[in-house]
Motif scaffolding. Structure first.
Motif, PDB file in Angstrom:
ATOM      1  N   TYR A 309       0.822  -1.209   0.000  1.00 66.93           N
ATOM      2  CA  TYR A 309       0.000   0.000   0.000  1.00 66.93           C
ATOM      3  C   TYR A 309       0.857   1.259   0.000  1.00 66.93           C
ATOM      4  CZ  TYR A 309      -3.188  -3.677   1.254  1.00 66.93           C
ATOM      5  OH  TYR A 309      -3.890  -4.853   1.243  1.00 66.93           O
ATOM      6  N   PRO A 310       0.486   2.248  -0.820  1.00 68.46           N
ATOM      7  CA  PRO A 310       1.276   3.482  -0.876  1.00 68.46           C
ATOM      8  C   PRO A 310       1.216   4.228   0.442  1.00 68.46           C
ATOM      9  CG  PRO A 310      -0.810   3.763  -2.041  1.00 68.46           C
ATOM     10  CD  PRO A 310      -0.722   2.314  -1.676  1.00 68.46           C
ATOM     11  N   CYS A 311       2.373   4.687   0.916  1.00 62.90           N
ATOM     12  CA  CYS A 311       2.416   5.378   2.203  1.00 62.90           C
ATOM     13  C   CYS A 311       3.674   6.231   2.269  1.00 62.90           C
ATOM     14  CB  CYS A 311       2.400   4.372   3.355  1.00 62.90           C
ATOM     15  SG  CYS A 311       1.849   5.062   4.923  1.00 62.90           S
ATOM     16  N   SER A 315       5.658   4.655  10.080  1.00 60.17           N
ATOM     17  CA  SER A 315       4.787   4.987  11.215  1.00 60.17           C
ATOM     18  C   SER A 315       3.356   5.249  10.766  1.00 60.17           C
ATOM     19  CB  SER A 315       5.336   6.202  11.965  1.00 60.17           C
ATOM     20  OG  SER A 315       5.432   7.327  11.112  1.00 60.17           O
ATOM     21  N   GLU A 316       3.194   5.912   9.622  1.00 60.74           N
ATOM     22  CA  GLU A 316       1.853   6.150   9.093  1.00 60.74           C
ATOM     23  C   GLU A 316       1.192   4.827   8.724  1.00 60.74           C
ATOM     24  OE1 GLU A 316      -0.099   9.235   8.185  1.00 60.74           O
ATOM     25  OE2 GLU A 316       1.091   9.572   9.992  1.00 60.74           O
ATOM     26  N   TYR A 317       1.962   3.940   8.129  1.00 54.16           N
ATOM     27  CA  TYR A 317       1.418   2.637   7.757  1.00 54.16           C
ATOM     28  C   TYR A 317       1.027   1.832   8.993  1.00 54.16           C
ATOM     29  CZ  TYR A 317       1.174  -2.197   6.282  1.00 54.16           C
ATOM     30  OH  TYR A 317       0.761  -3.491   6.095  1.00 54.16           O
ATOM     31  N   ALA A 318       1.893   1.815  10.000  1.00 56.97           N
ATOM     32  CA  ALA A 318       1.626   1.050  11.223  1.00 56.97           C
ATOM     33  C   ALA A 318       0.380   1.547  11.936  1.00 56.97           C
ATOM     34  CB  ALA A 318       2.828   1.115  12.156  1.00 56.97           C
ATOM     35  N   ALA A 319       0.043   2.809  11.732  1.00 52.99           N
ATOM     36  CA  ALA A 319      -1.152   3.374  12.355  1.00 52.99           C
ATOM     37  C   ALA A 319      -2.415   3.035  11.571  1.00 52.99           C
ATOM     38  CB  ALA A 319      -1.009   4.888  12.478  1.00 52.99           C
ATOM     39  N   PHE A 346       5.947   1.694  -0.977  1.00 52.13           N
ATOM     40  CA  PHE A 346       4.815   0.856  -0.602  1.00 52.13           C
ATOM     41  C   PHE A 346       5.164   0.027   0.637  1.00 52.13           C
ATOM     42  CE2 PHE A 346       4.338   1.949  -4.967  1.00 52.13           C
ATOM     43  CZ  PHE A 346       2.976   2.115  -5.158  1.00 52.13           C
ATOM     44  N   TYR A 347       4.139  -0.189   1.460  1.00 47.46           N
ATOM     45  CA  TYR A 347       4.326  -0.895   2.725  1.00 47.46           C
ATOM     46  C   TYR A 347       3.355  -2.068   2.830  1.00 47.46           C
ATOM     47  CZ  TYR A 347       7.204   3.032   4.214  1.00 47.46           C
ATOM     48  OH  TYR A 347       8.197   3.976   4.308  1.00 47.46           O
ATOM     49  N   LEU A 348       3.780  -3.091   3.567  1.00 53.16           N
ATOM     50  CA  LEU A 348       2.948  -4.259   3.837  1.00 53.16           C
ATOM     51  C   LEU A 348       3.545  -4.997   5.024  1.00 53.16           C
ATOM     52  CD1 LEU A 348       3.712  -7.200   1.388  1.00 53.16           C
ATOM     53  CD2 LEU A 348       5.159  -5.168   1.528  1.00 53.16           C
ATOM     54  N   ASP A 349       2.790  -5.957   5.547  1.00 52.96           N
ATOM     55  CA  ASP A 349       3.278  -6.802   6.638  1.00 52.96           C
ATOM     56  C   ASP A 349       3.457  -8.225   6.145  1.00 52.96           C
ATOM     57  OD1 ASP A 349       3.285  -5.331   9.385  1.00 52.96           O
ATOM     58  OD2 ASP A 349       1.479  -4.640   8.360  1.00 52.96           O
ATOM     59  N   PHE A 407      -5.562  -1.826  13.512  1.00 51.95           N
ATOM     60  CA  PHE A 407      -5.026  -2.413  12.293  1.00 51.95           C
ATOM     61  C   PHE A 407      -4.542  -3.816  12.623  1.00 51.95           C
ATOM     62  CE2 PHE A 407      -1.178  -2.194   9.233  1.00 51.95           C
ATOM     63  CZ  PHE A 407      -1.874  -2.874   8.254  1.00 51.95           C
ATOM     64  N   VAL A 408      -5.101  -4.847  11.952  1.00 50.12           N
ATOM     65  CA  VAL A 408      -4.725  -6.229  12.249  1.00 50.12           C
ATOM     66  C   VAL A 408      -4.368  -6.975  10.974  1.00 50.12           C
ATOM     67  CG1 VAL A 408      -6.257  -6.260  14.249  1.00 50.12           C
ATOM     68  CG2 VAL A 408      -7.073  -7.167  12.069  1.00 50.12           C
TER      69      VAL A 408
END
Length: 479
Positions: A309-311, A315-319, A346-349, A407-408
């Motif tokens: 996801y674009p971010c 920290s913004e992504y984790a929130a 882009f960020y993801l888990d 966020f899970v």
């Protein structure tokens, strides 16, 4: 600072501090390589001359569906053409390049080649520059320029029988990512480069001619997995160096890897000194730097989308603020990145072990009255259900009307949501617990499924949660 610490660890040579200003070495039609700027800079205070292809004993091993294993691999020679090998100009070609202290027969390279050949009918070429990739790191860094030039020469020869340069894809890990950049810089029209945690020391913040950058291929995608602080001994660049840069788990310490300085130090030194090619060194307890090629290999044939996801930041992504694909659009980390037009960071888990891919949800709950305690949730979908997910790590206090947003991640595809189960556990704090009711009344409940880009709303209005008594909620419209 990070480069200096790295040098202290790996530059065990008597000539470590020799002045190498403005020297050059020439190797036939590969050209000349100078130690002058931009290769000598503040970020790279010691720049050595590279060794020749012969000194590095650079080899190219061909793997195809006709000869997929090590026992049947064929060696291609620069200047020798394809000969009687199984190389085919009608197939796309992927070239795999290892990094510092590795060699062309490391297990991860063979695993990736096997996965790629299972996915597509390809020419897969593994580059072995192991004799140039050893300690000291400064010499290995210098050698990368010649390796990149030598790969470019091989690609030019192979492209005469096909495929076109647009159908060549170099996948490089650590120093191998910058090697790919050097090759692409020479070729101008290379199709794709994938950088797997490009090396940081002597590259972070340098001129684009020194490191991998977007101009090196038509499409450059990068996976960052070890860009942690110097205190944590991170070895990968954190800066954006591609058209698309992926930051799984924030791009620094990966789940299941050592995150403290001494844990990472012991693993890195042991691997570098012994160069053991074991599962422990490359799989089960792999460090964050190595996780990049593990994730990429898993993505090749995975049925789970590595949606990213674009971010603007970790920290913004984790929130949970970056799960929308509207606007710039989302992408997919790994093998399928080339199928998306989105550009940027882009960020993801991902999980700590295979299967690494995870599914992302943003859960929003609104209460009618004050509450203090914790909430657990179970998601039910058409394909299965999640485990019990704690939405809070400890007791929280929320006032009436406040939206609780959590966020899970879920490690399996449970399909479109059908219902959920909620459980409210009121705090037992005798100092404050008396001020809050035992029951918690709901006003609204919604869940955003990020992979589906779909918002689900549930029949929560007027429902009451009694401490330690879970309730089920169906979808709005089925109340």
């Amino acid at each position: 600072m990070k480069a200096l610490v790295f040098l202290l660890l790996f530059n065990w040579s008597a000539g470590f501090l020799l002045d190498s200003l403005d020297q050059q070495a020439c190797f036939g039609d590969l050209g000349c390589f100078s130690t002058a700027p931009p290769f000598r800079s503040v970020e790279r205070p010691i720049d050595l001359l590279p060794k020749s292809p012969a000194e590095q004993q650079i080899k190219f091993y061909l793997h195809t569906r006709e000869n997929p294993s090590v026992s049947s691999e064929e060696q291609l020679q620069v200047g020798g053409g394809v000969g009687s090998s199984h190389y085919s100009g009608s197939r796309k070609t992927k070239i795999l390049v290892h990094g510092f202290t590795h060699n062309g027969h490391r297990q991860w390279l063979l695993n990736l080649a096997t996965s790629l050949l299972k996915k597509e009918d390809l020419n897969v070429i593994i580059v072995d520059w192991g004799h140039g990739a050893g300690i000291p790191y400064t010499q290995a860094t210098a050698n990368t320029r010649v390796v990149g030039a030598y790969i470019a020469k091989l690609i030019q020869e192979l492209s005469t029988v096909g495929p076109s340069l647009a159908d060549f894809h170099i996948i490089g890990h650590s120093l191998g990512a910058h090697i790919a950049g050097y090759a692409g810089e020479r070729l101008k029209t290379l199709g794709q480069i994938t950088g797997l945690d490009p090396a940081d020391p002597y590259f972070q913040g340098t001129d684009v001619r020194v490191r991998l950058d977007p101009s090196d291929a038509a499409f450059v995608d990068v996976i960052h997995t070890d860009g942690s602080s110097i205190v944590q001994l991170g070895f990968g660049v954190m800066q954006q160096v591609g058209h698309v840069d992926f930051y799984p788990n924030g791009g620094a310490n990966q789940p299941g890897c050592d995150s403290d300085f001494f844990g990472k130090l012991s693993h890195t030194v042991w691997t570098a000194v012994t160069q053991l090619d074991t599962l422990a060194a490359e799989g089960a307890v792999a460090c964050s730097h190595e996780r990049s090629y593990v994730l990429y290999t898993d993505s090749v044939n995975s049925q789970c989308p590595y949606t990213a996801y674009p971010c603007t930041s970790a920290s913004e992504y984790a929130a949970g603020r970056c799960l929308s694909c509207t606007g710039t659009g989302c992408s997919e980390m790994g093998y399928n990145a080339k199928n998306y037009s989105a550009r940027g960071s882009f960020y993801l888990d991902t999980a700590s072990a295979s299967p690494f891919c995870e599914f992302h949800y943003q859960i929003n709950i609104t209460g009618r009255n004050n509450m203090d305690g914790t909430i657990n949730i179970v998601l039910q979908g058409t394909k299965g259900r999640s485990a019990n997910i704690p939405l809070m790590t400890s007791s929280e206090v929320h006032t009436k009307g406040h939206i609780i947003s959590k966020f899970v991640k879920v490690p399996t595809d449970i399909g479109p949501l059908t219902n959920i189960a909620l459980e409210y556990d009121k705090t037992t704090n005798i100092l404050t617990g008396w001020a809050y009711p035992n029951d918690w009344q709901l006003v609204g409940m919604s869940i955003l499924s990020a992979e589906e880009q779909k918002m689900y709303t549930f029949c929560a209005y007027g429902k009451t949660l009694t401490s330690h008594k879970p309730i089920a909620l169906g979808l709005t419209g089925t109340c």
